[in-house]
Design a protein around this motif. Sequence first.
Motif, short mmCIF file in Angstrom:
data_model
loop_
_atom_site.label_atom_id
_atom_site.label_comp_id
_atom_site.label_asym_id
_atom_site.label_seq_id
_atom_site.Cartn_x
_atom_site.Cartn_y
_atom_site.Cartn_z
N SER A 78 -6.60 4.22 -5.55
CA SER A 78 -5.45 3.92 -4.99
C SER A 78 -5.47 2.45 -4.63
CB SER A 78 -4.95 4.80 -3.70
OG SER A 78 -3.65 4.43 -3.38
N ASP A 84 -3.07 -1.30 -3.98
CA ASP A 84 -1.50 -1.83 -3.77
C ASP A 84 -1.40 -2.99 -4.88
OD1 ASP A 84 -0.58 -0.53 -1.57
OD2 ASP A 84 -1.52 -1.87 -0.24
N ASP A 126 0.86 -5.52 -7.43
CA ASP A 126 2.35 -6.17 -7.82
C ASP A 126 3.07 -5.55 -8.90
OD1 ASP A 126 4.51 -7.90 -8.54
OD2 ASP A 126 3.64 -9.51 -7.49
#
Length: 73
Positions: free
Chosen positions: A5, A7, A9
């Motif tokens: 997992s 983050d 853009d």
Amino acid sequence: MTVSSIDIDIALLQQAKELAGTPSNRETLDLALRTLIAVRQQPAAVERIIGRSFVPDQIDAPTRTPDASGSSS
């Protein structure tokens, strides 16, 4: 394969998907990672080729002149 997992853009991911023509985020990221690795390894491969020495038997292969029609047969 490990599930991760991260983050990321979303706009960059969408742009990469469009440029690559990949249908999924996973395929896009996989292609991006493989491309990065290939690009970064390429200079080392070129240096190995440049540094290679050849014996005359490897250099003196017969040459072919293309015919006027441009075919290679």
